[in-house]
Design a protein around this motif. Structure first.
Motif, PDB file in Angstrom:
ATOM      1  N   THR A 136      44.732 -13.403 -37.398  1.00 54.69           N
ATOM      2  CA  THR A 136      43.808 -14.039 -36.466  1.00 54.69           C
ATOM      3  C   THR A 136      44.586 -14.869 -35.449  1.00 54.69           C
ATOM      4  OG1 THR A 136      42.064 -14.143 -38.144  1.00 54.69           O
ATOM      5  CG2 THR A 136      41.851 -15.633 -36.267  1.00 54.69           C
ATOM      6  N   ALA A 137      44.116 -14.883 -34.219  1.00 56.61           N
ATOM      7  CA  ALA A 137      44.752 -15.674 -33.160  1.00 56.61           C
ATOM      8  C   ALA A 137      43.670 -16.393 -32.365  1.00 56.61           C
ATOM      9  CB  ALA A 137      45.578 -14.780 -32.241  1.00 56.61           C
ATOM     10  N   PHE A 138      43.822 -17.691 -32.215  1.00 57.58           N
ATOM     11  CA  PHE A 138      42.900 -18.479 -31.402  1.00 57.58           C
ATOM     12  C   PHE A 138      43.503 -18.671 -30.014  1.00 57.58           C
ATOM     13  CE2 PHE A 138      41.076 -19.455 -35.459  1.00 57.58           C
ATOM     14  CZ  PHE A 138      39.763 -19.822 -35.203  1.00 57.58           C
ATOM     15  N   LEU A 139      42.677 -18.440 -29.009  1.00 59.00           N
ATOM     16  CA  LEU A 139      43.040 -18.731 -27.624  1.00 59.00           C
ATOM     17  C   LEU A 139      42.129 -19.844 -27.122  1.00 59.00           C
ATOM     18  CD1 LEU A 139      43.540 -15.195 -26.016  1.00 59.00           C
ATOM     19  CD2 LEU A 139      45.308 -16.846 -26.643  1.00 59.00           C
ATOM     20  N   VAL A 140      42.712 -20.948 -26.712  1.00 61.45           N
ATOM     21  CA  VAL A 140      41.935 -22.035 -26.110  1.00 61.45           C
ATOM     22  C   VAL A 140      41.877 -21.789 -24.608  1.00 61.45           C
ATOM     23  CG1 VAL A 140      41.779 -24.515 -25.724  1.00 61.45           C
ATOM     24  CG2 VAL A 140      42.608 -23.647 -27.919  1.00 61.45           C
ATOM     25  N   VAL A 141      40.670 -21.683 -24.074  1.00 59.35           N
ATOM     26  CA  VAL A 141      40.464 -21.412 -22.649  1.00 59.35           C
ATOM     27  C   VAL A 141      40.042 -22.711 -21.969  1.00 59.35           C
ATOM     28  CG1 VAL A 141      39.261 -19.992 -20.947  1.00 59.35           C
ATOM     29  CG2 VAL A 141      39.741 -19.070 -23.237  1.00 59.35           C
ATOM     30  N   ALA A 142      40.661 -23.012 -20.831  1.00 59.00           N
ATOM     31  CA  ALA A 142      40.351 -24.250 -20.107  1.00 59.00           C
ATOM     32  C   ALA A 142      40.518 -24.015 -18.618  1.00 59.00           C
ATOM     33  CB  ALA A 142      41.248 -25.399 -20.565  1.00 59.00           C
ATOM     34  N   ALA A 143      39.859 -24.842 -17.829  1.00 59.03           N
ATOM     35  CA  ALA A 143      40.065 -24.876 -16.380  1.00 59.03           C
ATOM     36  C   ALA A 143      41.097 -25.953 -16.075  1.00 59.03           C
ATOM     37  CB  ALA A 143      38.749 -25.167 -15.667  1.00 59.03           C
ATOM     38  N   PRO A 144      41.795 -25.862 -14.939  1.00 61.44           N
ATOM     39  CA  PRO A 144      42.823 -26.863 -14.607  1.00 61.44           C
ATOM     40  C   PRO A 144      42.199 -28.167 -14.107  1.00 61.44           C
ATOM     41  CG  PRO A 144      42.655 -25.263 -12.843  1.00 61.44           C
ATOM     42  CD  PRO A 144      41.718 -24.796 -13.923  1.00 61.44           C
ATOM     43  N   GLU A 145      41.319 -28.730 -14.918  1.00 57.51           N
ATOM     44  CA  GLU A 145      40.627 -29.966 -14.580  1.00 57.51           C
ATOM     45  C   GLU A 145      40.812 -30.964 -15.714  1.00 57.51           C
ATOM     46  OE1 GLU A 145      36.676 -28.612 -14.140  1.00 57.51           O
ATOM     47  OE2 GLU A 145      37.096 -27.376 -12.366  1.00 57.51           O
ATOM     48  N   ARG A 146      40.730 -32.226 -15.394  1.00 59.19           N
ATOM     49  CA  ARG A 146      41.061 -33.263 -16.364  1.00 59.19           C
ATOM     50  C   ARG A 146      40.177 -33.188 -17.608  1.00 59.19           C
ATOM     51  NH1 ARG A 146      40.353 -39.326 -14.415  1.00 59.19           N
ATOM     52  NH2 ARG A 146      38.194 -38.568 -14.408  1.00 59.19           N
ATOM     53  N   ARG A 186      49.572 -31.602 -11.857  1.00 57.01           N
ATOM     54  CA  ARG A 186      49.718 -32.855 -12.600  1.00 57.01           C
ATOM     55  C   ARG A 186      48.874 -32.837 -13.873  1.00 57.01           C
ATOM     56  NH1 ARG A 186      49.242 -35.031  -7.351  1.00 57.01           N
ATOM     57  NH2 ARG A 186      47.043 -35.531  -7.750  1.00 57.01           N
ATOM     58  N   THR A 187      47.653 -32.295 -13.761  1.00 55.25           N
ATOM     59  CA  THR A 187      46.773 -32.230 -14.933  1.00 55.25           C
ATOM     60  C   THR A 187      47.358 -31.320 -15.998  1.00 55.25           C
ATOM     61  OG1 THR A 187      44.871 -32.541 -13.463  1.00 55.25           O
ATOM     62  CG2 THR A 187      44.417 -31.743 -15.667  1.00 55.25           C
ATOM     63  N   ARG A 188      47.876 -30.166 -15.582  1.00 58.22           N
ATOM     64  CA  ARG A 188      48.483 -29.244 -16.543  1.00 58.22           C
ATOM     65  C   ARG A 188      49.739 -29.842 -17.167  1.00 58.22           C
ATOM     66  NH1 ARG A 188      51.932 -25.497 -13.819  1.00 58.22           N
ATOM     67  NH2 ARG A 188      53.300 -27.262 -14.273  1.00 58.22           N
TER      68      ARG A 188
END
Length: 472
Positions: free
Chosen positions: A259-269, A426-428
């Motif tokens: 099993t592999a988890f991928l965390v998905v996010a936008a480049p926002e704080r 900067r956020t990343r």
């Protein structure tokens, strides 16, 4: 600079998406993250890419929105996997998709673990109908159940799960424990007591055991609902242990190496703050984290031109245009172009001089009754045959912006884009500083919404793009 002008720092490990989905030992990929960051699109794009690279894939979406079905050209998704047409199957892969039907999944569990009479009694019970349709955590629990069913079926060699959006991170993992605790809790055991003791003795035991809460429960739930709950508990008695057993088995499945988890996010704080919490929680639960997908990252084809330099150039152009306009409006010499220097201006015509009217024409077109517009006078006037002022105005071409104005506007737009890029970077960087061990891949933002397989392929290409590649 990378080939798609992403901004991934070379110090951050790169998430090798193709290596992940090509590995035959990878059997489950779970896309998790807060709402609105593109989990559904990411899951669908991974499914298309994996299928076209030779895997037999099923994508399970739990998002109630139907974007996945629209993107894959399926009229509707339901609790049964449906094959997606239009996928390149030359490598031997297939793609199926389905949307979790929470109530139908619960019904299938009841039908599969109870005899016909008991199953009918459960399915027709009002409390069960409410529980299966909207009890807190039921959706996430049924997603776990469906995942376990798909994995046990062994029909697909890769299952991609699109988890439901939730403010409380990883409800997908918490729900089985919550529902299991509810079904195994003291309240349920008290309600089960009459069925186990039976008859009047059972009711007497119930009255003793619930003497402190019966009045309150009757007020809150109503007498009929309380009886429905008791009937439901009695019918489900033999199944409660199975819920906890299956939940534990699926939980262990999520912890397994396949099993592999991928965390998905936008480049926002806010989105990356949630992503950081997801990463920490997965580590605490010993769930295998594959990496972070940073979605909808902005880029620029002229990243070498900084925002400061672009704004300075725009200001310089604006100042130059203002100077040119001032010079045109206020020239150095005020002499008339048609008068020689030093020459006296031509004498003005005597306004009192009267010219004799042509022969046969009334003087000044005057009659005793007033002004008469004579045909002959109109033909001889200087405006005869000229367009009216309104018609002339229609032919006036509006002044177009100059090249300098356009350039200044483009420079300001570029400066705004570079400021967005700097903020995202900067956020990343704050995230990667906190979690330097987490592999990251960046997905460049597309100019429009994804609504077909071609758009999903484009997302898949960006997911797998190697940031160390250089421009040709």
């Amino acid at each position: 600079m990378t080939s798609d002008n992403t901004t991934l720092d070379a110090s951050a490990p790169w998430l090798e998406v193709d290596t992940l989905i090509d590995d035959p030992h990878t059997r489950i990929v779970v896309c998790c993250g807060s709402g609105g960051v593109g989990k559904t699109t990411t899951a669908a794009a991974l499914g298309v890419r994996a299928a076209e690279r030779g895997r037999k894939v099923v994508v399970l979406t739990i998002d109630p929105a139907r974007r996945l079905a629209q993107s894959m050209g399926i009229s509707e998704l339901d609790n049964v996997p449906r094959q997606v047409k239009g996928v390149d199957e030359s490598a031997g892969g297939e793609l199926h998709a389905m949307m979790l039907d929470m109530k139908r999944t619960f019904d299938e569990i009841v039908e599969g673990h109870a005899d016909a009479d008991r199953a009918r009694a459960i399915l027709e019970n009002p409390f069960y109908q409410s529980l299966s349709a909207g009890f807190a955590g039921t959706q996430e629990y049924m997603a776990m159940e469906k995942l376990g069913q798909l994995r046990a079926n062994d029909e697909w060699d890769l299952i991609i799960v699109d988890t439901p959006p939730s403010r409380s991170a990883l409800d997908f993992l918490d729900a089985p424990k919550r529902l299991g605790s509810f079904l195994d809790g003291k309240f349920i055991r008290v309600l089960m007591a009459p069925a186990k003791v039976g008859g009047r003795a059972g009711m007497k035991f119930l009255n003793v055991g619930m003497s402190m809460m019966t009045g309150t429960l009757s007020k809150l739930m109503g007498g009929q609902l309380l009886r429905d709950v008791q009937t439901f508990v009695a019918a489900m008695d033999t199944m409660f242990g199975g819920f906890r057993t299956r939940a534990d088995a699926t939980y262990r499945l999520l912890q397994a190496p396949g099993t592999a988890f991928l965390v998905v996010a936008a480049p926002e704080r806010d989105a990356l703050r949630e992503a950081a919490y997801f990463v920490e929680r997965l580590a605490a639960e010993q769930m295998p984290l594959a990496g972070l997908v940073l979605n909808r990252v902005h880029g620029s084809g002229a990243a070498q031109l900084s925002a400061e330099r672009a704004l300075a150039a725009a200001e310089a152009l604006t100042d130059r245009m203002a100077e040119d306009t001032h010079a045109d409006t206020h020239p150095d010499t005020g002499t008339d172009a048609g008068t020689a220097p030093g020459a006296a201006p031509a004498p003005a015509a005597d306004s009192t001089a009267e010219a004799a009217p042509p022969p046969g024409r009334a003087e000044n077109n005057l009659e005793t009754t007033g002004i008469v517009d004579l045909d002959g006078g109109k033909a001889g006037s200087r405006t005869a045959g000229s367009p009216s002022p309104a018609a002339a105005a229609e032919h006036v071409t509006p002044t177009s912006p100059s090249a300098a104005q356009l350039a200044a506007g483009l420079l300001r737009l570029h400066a705004e884009r570079m400021q967005v890029l700097a903020r995202e970077r900067r956020t990343r960087d704050r995230f990667t500083a906190l979690h330097p061990e987490v592999p990251v891949t960046e997905v460049a933002a597309l100019p429009g919404d994804v609504h077909d397989l071609a758009g999903l392929r484009a997302i898949g290409d960006r997911l797998a793009l190697n940031p160390t590649a250089t421009d040709d």
